[in-house]
Design a protein around this motif. Structure first.
Motif, PDB file in Angstrom:
ATOM      1  N   SER A   4       0.956  -1.194  -0.015  1.00  0.00           N
ATOM      2  CA  SER A   4      -0.176   0.137  -0.071  1.00  0.00           C
ATOM      3  C   SER A   4       1.013   1.316  -0.152  1.00  0.00           C
ATOM      4  O   SER A   4       1.413   1.497   0.879  1.00  0.00           O
ATOM      5  CB  SER A   4      -0.605   0.010   1.119  1.00  0.00           C
ATOM      6  N   PRO A   5       0.165   2.558  -0.683  1.00  0.00           N
ATOM      7  CA  PRO A   5       1.344   3.623  -0.440  1.00  0.00           C
ATOM      8  C   PRO A   5       0.911   4.231   0.441  1.00  0.00           C
ATOM      9  O   PRO A   5       2.344   5.107   0.665  1.00  0.00           O
ATOM     10  CB  PRO A   5       0.782   4.287  -1.960  1.00  0.00           C
ATOM     11  N   VAL A   6       0.455   3.714   0.836  1.00  0.00           N
ATOM     12  CA  VAL A   6      -0.313   5.032   2.368  1.00  0.00           C
ATOM     13  C   VAL A   6       0.207   3.985   3.517  1.00  0.00           C
ATOM     14  O   VAL A   6      -1.090   3.026   3.332  1.00  0.00           O
ATOM     15  CB  VAL A   6      -0.977   6.117   2.471  1.00  0.00           C
ATOM     16  N   VAL A   7       0.346   3.749   4.745  1.00  0.00           N
ATOM     17  CA  VAL A   7       0.618   3.743   5.855  1.00  0.00           C
ATOM     18  C   VAL A   7      -1.044   3.825   6.716  1.00  0.00           C
ATOM     19  O   VAL A   7      -1.338   4.867   6.875  1.00  0.00           O
ATOM     20  CB  VAL A   7       1.170   2.937   6.483  1.00  0.00           C
ATOM     21  N   ARG A   8      -1.904   2.999   6.808  1.00  0.00           N
ATOM     22  CA  ARG A   8      -2.896   3.757   7.841  1.00  0.00           C
ATOM     23  C   ARG A   8      -2.875   3.420   8.964  1.00  0.00           C
ATOM     24  O   ARG A   8      -2.812   2.100   9.745  1.00  0.00           O
ATOM     25  CB  ARG A   8      -4.308   2.708   7.391  1.00  0.00           C
ATOM     26  N   ILE A   9      -2.716   4.170   9.844  1.00  0.00           N
ATOM     27  CA  ILE A   9      -2.598   3.958  11.694  1.00  0.00           C
ATOM     28  C   ILE A   9      -3.710   4.828  12.175  1.00  0.00           C
ATOM     29  O   ILE A   9      -4.381   5.867  11.792  1.00  0.00           O
ATOM     30  CB  ILE A   9      -1.761   5.313  11.107  1.00  0.00           C
ATOM     31  N   GLY A  10      -4.499   3.627  12.733  1.00  0.00           N
ATOM     32  CA  GLY A  10      -5.591   4.085  13.224  1.00  0.00           C
ATOM     33  C   GLY A  10      -5.226   3.921  15.080  1.00  0.00           C
ATOM     34  O   GLY A  10      -4.980   3.229  15.740  1.00  0.00           O
ATOM     35  N   VAL A  11      -5.597   5.312  15.580  1.00  0.00           N
ATOM     36  CA  VAL A  11      -5.015   5.785  16.904  1.00  0.00           C
ATOM     37  C   VAL A  11      -5.849   5.275  17.843  1.00  0.00           C
ATOM     38  O   VAL A  11      -7.270   5.491  17.956  1.00  0.00           O
ATOM     39  CB  VAL A  11      -5.039   7.760  16.397  1.00  0.00           C
ATOM     40  N   VAL A  12      -6.039   5.417  18.817  1.00  0.00           N
ATOM     41  CA  VAL A  12      -7.121   5.257  19.953  1.00  0.00           C
ATOM     42  C   VAL A  12      -6.656   6.461  21.092  1.00  0.00           C
ATOM     43  O   VAL A  12      -5.425   6.142  21.886  1.00  0.00           O
ATOM     44  CB  VAL A  12      -6.705   3.609  20.948  1.00  0.00           C
ATOM     45  N   GLY A  13      -7.518   6.589  21.604  1.00  0.00           N
ATOM     46  CA  GLY A  13      -7.429   8.346  22.460  1.00  0.00           C
ATOM     47  C   GLY A  13      -7.555   9.170  21.951  1.00  0.00           C
ATOM     48  O   GLY A  13      -7.012   9.223  20.677  1.00  0.00           O
ATOM     49  N   THR A  14      -7.930  10.358  22.777  1.00  0.00           N
ATOM     50  CA  THR A  14      -8.033  11.965  21.661  1.00  0.00           C
ATOM     51  C   THR A  14      -7.158  12.756  22.732  1.00  0.00           C
ATOM     52  O   THR A  14      -7.651  13.873  22.670  1.00  0.00           O
ATOM     53  CB  THR A  14      -8.966  11.861  21.644  1.00  0.00           C
ATOM     54  N   GLY A  30       3.298   9.306   3.581  1.00  0.00           N
ATOM     55  CA  GLY A  30       3.455   7.915   3.592  1.00  0.00           C
ATOM     56  C   GLY A  30       2.546   7.162   4.674  1.00  0.00           C
ATOM     57  O   GLY A  30       2.463   5.843   4.694  1.00  0.00           O
ATOM     58  N   PHE A  31       2.172   8.296   5.723  1.00  0.00           N
ATOM     59  CA  PHE A  31       1.793   7.517   5.846  1.00  0.00           C
ATOM     60  C   PHE A  31       0.175   8.909   6.865  1.00  0.00           C
ATOM     61  O   PHE A  31       0.201   9.831   6.535  1.00  0.00           O
ATOM     62  CB  PHE A  31       2.489   7.681   7.793  1.00  0.00           C
ATOM     63  N   LYS A  32      -1.174   8.380   7.198  1.00  0.00           N
ATOM     64  CA  LYS A  32      -1.772   8.662   7.547  1.00  0.00           C
ATOM     65  C   LYS A  32      -2.354   8.009   8.475  1.00  0.00           C
ATOM     66  O   LYS A  32      -2.744   7.199   8.470  1.00  0.00           O
ATOM     67  CB  LYS A  32      -2.662   9.239   6.181  1.00  0.00           C
ATOM     68  N   ALA A  33      -3.561   9.175   9.757  1.00  0.00           N
ATOM     69  CA  ALA A  33      -4.278   8.427   9.997  1.00  0.00           C
ATOM     70  C   ALA A  33      -5.626   8.141   9.780  1.00  0.00           C
ATOM     71  O   ALA A  33      -6.710   8.803   8.534  1.00  0.00           O
ATOM     72  CB  ALA A  33      -4.378   9.506  11.171  1.00  0.00           C
ATOM     73  N   SER A  34      -6.395   6.801   9.688  1.00  0.00           N
ATOM     74  CA  SER A  34      -7.091   6.842   9.066  1.00  0.00           C
ATOM     75  C   SER A  34      -8.739   7.071   9.629  1.00  0.00           C
ATOM     76  O   SER A  34      -9.678   7.012   9.897  1.00  0.00           O
ATOM     77  CB  SER A  34      -6.711   5.174   8.951  1.00  0.00           C
ATOM     78  N   ARG A  35      -8.824   6.645  11.399  1.00  0.00           N
ATOM     79  CA  ARG A  35      -9.195   6.348  12.232  1.00  0.00           C
ATOM     80  C   ARG A  35      -9.326   6.898  13.988  1.00  0.00           C
ATOM     81  O   ARG A  35      -8.397   6.782  14.219  1.00  0.00           O
ATOM     82  CB  ARG A  35     -10.588   4.661  12.867  1.00  0.00           C
ATOM     83  N   VAL A  36      -9.503   7.721  14.658  1.00  0.00           N
ATOM     84  CA  VAL A  36      -9.745   7.523  16.081  1.00  0.00           C
ATOM     85  C   VAL A  36     -10.610   6.780  16.919  1.00  0.00           C
ATOM     86  O   VAL A  36     -11.709   7.449  17.078  1.00  0.00           O
ATOM     87  CB  VAL A  36      -9.246   9.478  16.399  1.00  0.00           C
TER      88      VAL A  36
END
Length: 398
Positions: A4-14, A30-36
């Motif tokens: 995948s060209p972009v790694v999807r980072i799921g973040v836990v916590g706000t 190359g990286f993006k936050a996908s869901r929080v």
């Protein structure tokens, strides 16, 4: 790197770490936050930098992630998240020492779970790699703590929390020493070290070389490296390793301003927290390697010490950052049956307890959770292993 060209980072916590990490991703390719993932109502997370990413669904987070970043500081919630992520074959990167010291060992060997650089334990693990590469023999994995008051007031903690922009429980756990106890017990487990005594040594000294040497001497007497800290308002925000080196390097190390030995202090004097996390995520995605976990057979835990007399029926919403209790690093085999402070949440006291008592499992009612069951499994494994070692030594002696 993944296809995948972009790694999807799921973040836990706000909280602080999550929100500022997501801001920092704006400068990364190359990286993006996908869901929080948040347990709060999504509409109530005002001021969060990417509100469109917020979700209350763990399943949605997992479905849209290549890697999960857990940074809530909540041991019980994190245990559930890590279990779900590993079941979906996702790697997990954490900034959550509280999780690791409470339930982290349960997951060793069940998937890839690692603490990140940026907080003190991850920075100590990275510094260990550096000093080993340079030929040092580590004796001390050290934290630098600026201030300690084991029983701070609500008024003072409210003031400092508001001034620093961090939550009341967080500033309280920093001040009463619970946080440094958690971090250094975790480091002891993950880096193959020991805790020198219950509550750590915590050498007060404004000279890091002198304080570090005192800790190194304690490690030599113990016969194992230790994880501990130096207490000083004047030293920088950082971590350090104290080690020995080849005596033939003494002149060169003196020239390099490390002193005359035999103990040498290597200092990392900046801790950038959220800005360092991505380095560990890249390590995981590119190399499939952990930086730091709590080990399958930990030696240390953080017990719960009573700050004020408690009576049956008293309720404790959360042990970490509480005005009723604080955490203290202990050896598991010496403190069987204790309640790790990360498990003390929505708890009800069952019997009278005095200031200074260590809370045991029989002293309190705890809600059932995977974290509680995981800890009991960990403790059984450690204690049975200790019993087995004692039997082997007895057989050899006879």
């Amino acid at each position: 790197m993944m296809d995948s060209p972009v790694v999807r980072i799921g973040v836990v916590g706000t909280g602080f770490i999550s929100s500022h990490f997501i801001m920092a991703l704006d400068r990364q390719e190359g990286f993006k936050a996908s869901r929080v993932l948040t347990r709060r109502p999504v509409d109530g997370c005002t001021g969060f930098p990417r509100p469109e990413l917020l979700t209350n669904s763990l399943a949605e987070l997992i479905e849209n992630s290549d890697v999960v970043l857990e940074c809530t500081g909540d041991a019980i919630h994190a245990t559930d998240v890590v279990a779900a992520a590993l079941s979906a074959n996702l790697p997990v990167v954490t900034m959550n020492s509280e999780f690791h010291i409470t339930a982290g060992s349960y997951f060793v060997g069940k998937g890839l779970v690692t603490e990140a650089e940026g907080d003190q334990p991850g920075c100590q693990a990275a510094l260990k790699e550096e000093v080993l590469d340079m030929g040092f023999e580590p004796l001390v994995y050290g934290n630098i703590k600026g201030f300690l008051n084991q029983d701070p007031t609500l008024e003072d903690m409210t003031y400092w929390g508001n001034r620093s922009g961090i939550s009341l429980p967080m500033v309280t756990s920093f001040t009463d020493g619970t946080k440094v106890q958690i971090e250094q017990a975790f480091v002891a487990n993950g880096l193959g070290a020991e805790v020198a005594k219950p509550g750590l040594l915590g050498v007060p000294d404004d000279d890091l070389r002198t304080g570090g040497s005192a800790l190194a001497e304690a490690a030599e007497k113990l016969g194992k490296p230790i994880a501990d800290y130096v207490l000083s308002l004047k030293l920088p925000h950082g971590v350090f390793v104290v080690g020995k080196h080849d005596p033939r390097q003494k002149g060169a190390l003196r020239y390099l301003k490390l002193g005359d030995g035999p103990y040498y202090v290597v200092l990392k004097h900046n801790i950038f927290v959220h800005l360092e996390i991505l380095r560990t995520i890249k390590r995981v995605m590119n190399q499939g390697r952990i930086l730091l976990d709590n080990s399958a057979r930990p030696v240390a835990s953080v017990c719960t010490v009573v700050k004020r007399d408690l009576k049956p029926g008293d309720k404790i919403a959360s042990g970490i950052g509480s005005f009723d209790v604080r955490g203290e690093a202990v050896r598991i085999v010496d403190t069987a049956g204790h309640v790790p402070i990360g498990l003390l949440a929505d708890a009800v006291i069952k019997r009278p307890l005095k200031r200074g008592d260590i809370i045991g499992m029989d002293d309190v009612e705890l809600p059932d959770s995977l974290a509680l069951r995981a800890w009991k499994d960990i403790e059984r494994s450690v204690l049975s292993g200790q019993s087995g070692e004692a039997e082997k030594k007895s057989a050899l002696a006879s």
